[in-house]
Write an enzyme that holds these catalytic residues in place. Sequence first.
Site, PDB file in Angstrom:
ATOM      1  N   THR A  81      16.970  68.664  -6.609  1.00  0.00           N
ATOM      2  CA  THR A  81      15.652  68.080  -6.375  1.00  0.00           C
ATOM      3  C   THR A  81      15.214  68.235  -4.917  1.00  0.00           C
ATOM      4  O   THR A  81      15.986  67.908  -4.004  1.00  0.00           O
ATOM      5  CB  THR A  81      15.664  66.587  -6.761  1.00  0.00           C
ATOM      6  OG1 THR A  81      15.893  66.481  -8.164  1.00  0.00           O
ATOM      7  CG2 THR A  81      14.385  65.882  -6.420  1.00  0.00           C
ATOM      8  N   ASN A 106      27.839  60.297 -10.131  1.00  0.00           N
ATOM      9  CA  ASN A 106      27.239  60.525  -8.806  1.00  0.00           C
ATOM     10  C   ASN A 106      26.171  59.501  -8.493  1.00  0.00           C
ATOM     11  O   ASN A 106      25.571  58.894  -9.390  1.00  0.00           O
ATOM     12  CB  ASN A 106      26.711  61.956  -8.680  1.00  0.00           C
ATOM     13  CG  ASN A 106      25.239  62.075  -9.049  1.00  0.00           C
ATOM     14  OD1 ASN A 106      24.342  61.901  -8.223  1.00  0.00           O
ATOM     15  ND2 ASN A 106      24.987  62.321 -10.335  1.00  0.00           N
ATOM     16  N   GLY A 109      21.162  60.410  -4.819  1.00  0.00           N
ATOM     17  CA  GLY A 109      19.847  59.936  -4.363  1.00  0.00           C
ATOM     18  C   GLY A 109      19.027  60.981  -3.631  1.00  0.00           C
ATOM     19  O   GLY A 109      18.441  60.697  -2.578  1.00  0.00           O
ATOM     20  N   PHE A 110      18.966  62.200  -4.170  1.00  0.00           N
ATOM     21  CA  PHE A 110      18.110  63.281  -3.639  1.00  0.00           C
ATOM     22  C   PHE A 110      18.365  63.639  -2.165  1.00  0.00           C
ATOM     23  O   PHE A 110      17.434  63.626  -1.354  1.00  0.00           O
ATOM     24  CB  PHE A 110      16.610  62.925  -3.762  1.00  0.00           C
ATOM     25  CG  PHE A 110      16.105  62.662  -5.136  1.00  0.00           C
ATOM     26  CD1 PHE A 110      16.841  62.983  -6.261  1.00  0.00           C
ATOM     27  CD2 PHE A 110      14.842  62.092  -5.311  1.00  0.00           C
ATOM     28  CE1 PHE A 110      16.352  62.729  -7.535  1.00  0.00           C
ATOM     29  CE2 PHE A 110      14.339  61.837  -6.578  1.00  0.00           C
ATOM     30  CZ  PHE A 110      15.099  62.144  -7.687  1.00  0.00           C
ATOM     31  N   ASN A 134      12.728  71.798  -9.030  1.00  0.00           N
ATOM     32  CA  ASN A 134      12.752  70.383  -9.404  1.00  0.00           C
ATOM     33  C   ASN A 134      12.316  69.547  -8.193  1.00  0.00           C
ATOM     34  O   ASN A 134      12.846  69.712  -7.093  1.00  0.00           O
ATOM     35  CB  ASN A 134      14.200  70.073  -9.834  1.00  0.00           C
ATOM     36  CG  ASN A 134      14.434  68.635 -10.210  1.00  0.00           C
ATOM     37  OD1 ASN A 134      14.021  67.719  -9.511  1.00  0.00           O
ATOM     38  ND2 ASN A 134      15.153  68.423 -11.299  1.00  0.00           N
ATOM     39  N   ASN A 167      11.151  65.252 -11.596  1.00  0.00           N
ATOM     40  CA  ASN A 167      12.320  64.390 -11.773  1.00  0.00           C
ATOM     41  C   ASN A 167      11.910  62.950 -11.488  1.00  0.00           C
ATOM     42  O   ASN A 167      11.812  62.542 -10.329  1.00  0.00           O
ATOM     43  CB  ASN A 167      13.442  64.835 -10.833  1.00  0.00           C
ATOM     44  CG  ASN A 167      14.698  64.024 -11.043  1.00  0.00           C
ATOM     45  OD1 ASN A 167      14.729  63.124 -11.891  1.00  0.00           O
ATOM     46  ND2 ASN A 167      15.735  64.324 -10.285  1.00  0.00           N
ATOM     47  N   SER A 170      16.056  60.230 -12.431  1.00  0.00           N
ATOM     48  CA  SER A 170      17.325  59.978 -11.745  1.00  0.00           C
ATOM     49  C   SER A 170      17.559  58.469 -11.645  1.00  0.00           C
ATOM     50  O   SER A 170      16.646  57.724 -11.301  1.00  0.00           O
ATOM     51  CB  SER A 170      17.296  60.577 -10.337  1.00  0.00           C
ATOM     52  OG  SER A 170      18.390  60.077  -9.598  1.00  0.00           O
ATOM     53  N   ASN A 172      19.345  57.200  -9.367  1.00  0.00           N
ATOM     54  CA  ASN A 172      19.848  56.970  -8.007  1.00  0.00           C
ATOM     55  C   ASN A 172      18.788  56.746  -6.948  1.00  0.00           C
ATOM     56  O   ASN A 172      19.088  56.725  -5.762  1.00  0.00           O
ATOM     57  CB  ASN A 172      20.763  58.133  -7.613  1.00  0.00           C
ATOM     58  CG  ASN A 172      21.962  58.207  -8.521  1.00  0.00           C
ATOM     59  OD1 ASN A 172      22.502  57.169  -8.908  1.00  0.00           O
ATOM     60  ND2 ASN A 172      22.362  59.412  -8.907  1.00  0.00           N
ATOM     61  N   THR A 173      17.538  56.602  -7.375  1.00  0.00           N
ATOM     62  CA  THR A 173      16.456  56.214  -6.462  1.00  0.00           C
ATOM     63  C   THR A 173      15.845  54.959  -7.080  1.00  0.00           C
ATOM     64  O   THR A 173      15.372  55.012  -8.222  1.00  0.00           O
ATOM     65  CB  THR A 173      15.418  57.351  -6.349  1.00  0.00           C
ATOM     66  OG1 THR A 173      16.057  58.484  -5.748  1.00  0.00           O
ATOM     67  CG2 THR A 173      14.214  56.955  -5.504  1.00  0.00           C
ATOM     68  N   LYS A 204      11.479  65.936 -16.869  1.00  0.00           N
ATOM     69  CA  LYS A 204      12.905  65.744 -17.195  1.00  0.00           C
ATOM     70  C   LYS A 204      13.156  64.296 -17.611  1.00  0.00           C
ATOM     71  O   LYS A 204      12.799  63.365 -16.897  1.00  0.00           O
ATOM     72  CB  LYS A 204      13.763  66.114 -15.982  1.00  0.00           C
ATOM     73  CG  LYS A 204      15.251  66.069 -16.267  1.00  0.00           C
ATOM     74  CD  LYS A 204      16.052  66.729 -15.156  1.00  0.00           C
ATOM     75  CE  LYS A 204      17.543  66.669 -15.429  1.00  0.00           C
ATOM     76  NZ  LYS A 204      18.342  67.293 -14.394  1.00  0.00           N
ATOM     77  N   ASN A 233      18.778  63.932 -17.886  1.00  0.00           N
ATOM     78  CA  ASN A 233      19.432  63.599 -16.620  1.00  0.00           C
ATOM     79  C   ASN A 233      20.728  62.817 -16.914  1.00  0.00           C
ATOM     80  O   ASN A 233      21.146  62.730 -18.065  1.00  0.00           O
ATOM     81  CB  ASN A 233      18.468  62.762 -15.766  1.00  0.00           C
ATOM     82  CG  ASN A 233      18.621  63.062 -14.289  1.00  0.00           C
ATOM     83  OD1 ASN A 233      19.751  63.074 -13.782  1.00  0.00           O
ATOM     84  ND2 ASN A 233      17.531  63.302 -13.590  1.00  0.00           N
ATOM     85  N   GLY A 252      28.538  64.978 -17.952  1.00  0.00           N
ATOM     86  CA  GLY A 252      29.720  65.579 -18.560  1.00  0.00           C
ATOM     87  C   GLY A 252      29.900  65.105 -19.994  1.00  0.00           C
ATOM     88  O   GLY A 252      28.960  64.592 -20.614  1.00  0.00           O
ATOM     89  N   GLY A 284      26.247  67.134 -21.095  1.00  0.00           N
ATOM     90  CA  GLY A 284      27.445  67.156 -21.926  1.00  0.00           C
ATOM     91  C   GLY A 284      27.705  68.492 -22.588  1.00  0.00           C
ATOM     92  O   GLY A 284      28.447  68.567 -23.561  1.00  0.00           O
TER      93      GLY A 284
HETATM   94  C1  LIG Z   1      26.460  65.520  -8.534  1.00  0.00           C
HETATM   95  C2  LIG Z   1      25.209  65.650  -9.349  1.00  0.00           C
HETATM   96  C3  LIG Z   1      23.986  65.798  -8.724  1.00  0.00           C
HETATM   97  C4  LIG Z   1      22.822  65.910  -9.464  1.00  0.00           C
HETATM   98  N1  LIG Z   1      21.630  66.076  -8.817  1.00  0.00           N
HETATM   99  C5  LIG Z   1      20.496  66.217  -9.551  1.00  0.00           C
HETATM  100  C6  LIG Z   1      19.257  66.432  -8.924  1.00  0.00           C
HETATM  101  O1  LIG Z   1      19.153  66.533  -7.685  1.00  0.00           O
HETATM  102  N2  LIG Z   1      18.154  66.546  -9.711  1.00  0.00           N
HETATM  103  C7  LIG Z   1      18.212  66.472 -11.070  1.00  0.00           C
HETATM  104  O2  LIG Z   1      17.178  66.582 -11.748  1.00  0.00           O
HETATM  105  N3  LIG Z   1      19.396  66.293 -11.700  1.00  0.00           N
HETATM  106  C8  LIG Z   1      20.514  66.160 -10.985  1.00  0.00           C
HETATM  107  N4  LIG Z   1      21.708  65.976 -11.628  1.00  0.00           N
HETATM  108  C9  LIG Z   1      21.732  65.906 -13.107  1.00  0.00           C
HETATM  109  C10 LIG Z   1      22.017  67.261 -13.753  1.00  0.00           C
HETATM  110  O3  LIG Z   1      20.973  68.170 -13.501  1.00  0.00           O
HETATM  111  C11 LIG Z   1      22.148  67.109 -15.269  1.00  0.00           C
HETATM  112  O4  LIG Z   1      20.937  66.650 -15.784  1.00  0.00           O
HETATM  113  C12 LIG Z   1      23.252  66.139 -15.664  1.00  0.00           C
HETATM  114  O5  LIG Z   1      24.377  66.278 -14.825  1.00  0.00           O
HETATM  115  C13 LIG Z   1      23.690  66.346 -17.112  1.00  0.00           C
HETATM  116  O6  LIG Z   1      24.227  67.629 -17.306  1.00  0.00           O
HETATM  117  P1  LIG Z   1      25.830  67.908 -17.353  1.00  0.00           P
HETATM  118  O7  LIG Z   1      26.417  66.958 -18.342  1.00  0.00           O
HETATM  119  O8  LIG Z   1      25.935  69.352 -17.713  1.00  0.00           O
HETATM  120  O9  LIG Z   1      26.352  67.638 -15.983  1.00  0.00           O
HETATM  121  C14 LIG Z   1      22.884  65.865 -10.889  1.00  0.00           C
HETATM  122  C15 LIG Z   1      24.128  65.734 -11.521  1.00  0.00           C
HETATM  123  C16 LIG Z   1      25.289  65.630 -10.777  1.00  0.00           C
HETATM  124  C17 LIG Z   1      26.597  65.486 -11.496  1.00  0.00           C
END
Ligand SMILES: Cc1cc2nc3c(=O)[nH]c(=O)nc-3n(C[C@H](O)[C@H](O)[C@H](O)COP(=O)(O)O)c2cc1C
Length: 332
Positions: A81, A106, A109-110, A134, A167, A170, A172-173, A204, A233, A252, A284
């Site tokens: 992002t 995680n 927080g951008f 994003n 986005n 999230s 985290n904000t 998203k 997300n 995951g 996942g």
């Molecule tokens: C460490 C970390 C940082 C992430 N940062 C962002 C982000 O900056 N912007 C966003 O839209 N999603 C972010 N995500 C979410 C991922 O894009 C994704 O939507 C989420 O991890 C689910 O997919 P996964 O199960 O394949 O990891 C982040 C995920 C992780 C684990």
Amino acid sequence: MIKPWLWIPASLAHAVSDIGVQASAFLADDWQDQPECKWKPFRWNGFEFKNRLGIAGGLDKNAENIQAWQKLGAGFLEIGTVTPLPQKSNPGQIIARDLEQMALWNKMGFPSKGYRYVSDEIRFAERNIPLFVNIGKNRQTPNDKAFDEYAMLTENLRAQADALVLNISSPNTAGLRDLFKKEYLEAGLKKVLKKSIYTPVLLKFSPDMTDQELQEVVRTAIGVGISGFIMTNTTTYRGPHSPFPTEGGVSGAPLREASVRCFEKVQEFAGSERNSLLLVNCGGVMTSADVFDRLKRGADLVQVYSALVFNGPGFLKEVALEWKKLNHVARD
Ligand SMILES: Cc1cc2nc3c(=O)[nH]c(=O)nc-3n(C[C@H](O)[C@H](O)[C@H](O)COP(=O)(O)O)c2cc1C
């Protein structure tokens, strides 16, 4: 297979991940030019996707690894992002992992170098895969000003993006997910779409939304002219054996079910408009079988983050080879 990044603490592995990605890409054979890179290709809005598996938001936050990801065989890349002004991560621990459950946690927080920096990075990158950008608001910006920032970023980044991703999902904000409420969303999306001109805008989703919330948002977004959706997300839900803190988001394997449910609901609520939308499934997706399963369920494109952490960047090639092995190519 030896995965040395799994022997060191998650925070250190995260800190050196850019180096890892660049080194893997340097060592990779010219994979992007080989026929394996092309599996189940896809065309959308005039863009050619050599394959349908891409990099999720958050892995290349500042667009510094575009060439590496394309050499590693990504069908497309979502950077960001990206925020208006540069900002750091949240304080304290921001990343953890659980090898047993194949889960990541995680609370970033951008962290972003800001849109001006990212815009230059994209401009000077030689790229041959579609690029999604994003965007997100700065941490301090109140919600009643948030969509002004999304509109400003849209105006400034639209020329470099093949699609923009909003986005607002999230965890985290603080208060970010409130932007899904109708009082903000409808007027906010209109503001953004006014600035996007011909660049498609995708929204998203959070996997933590109820069916009713999903339906309202899907109908509102389609009503104002959104081009598609990304599901999902990270989640704030913690299973009974989760080792992670209650704040932050989990991704995951534990996200698998919620992400599939959200995707299927959005597809259902889109109804007869589904075919005019780009639907991307993320969350996942940990194995080749998961990738093929999401495509079978109707996803146009699939994205991964956690799978690359647990399997390494060679995962992209593994999926392509598995696809060829299963002989799906004949049916393309
Ligand atoms: C460490 C970390 C940082 C992430 N940062 C962002 C982000 O900056 N912007 C966003 O839209 N999603 C972010 N995500 C979410 C991922 O894009 C994704 O939507 C989420 O991890 C689910 O997919 P996964 O199960 O394949 O990891 C982040 C995920 C992780 C684990």
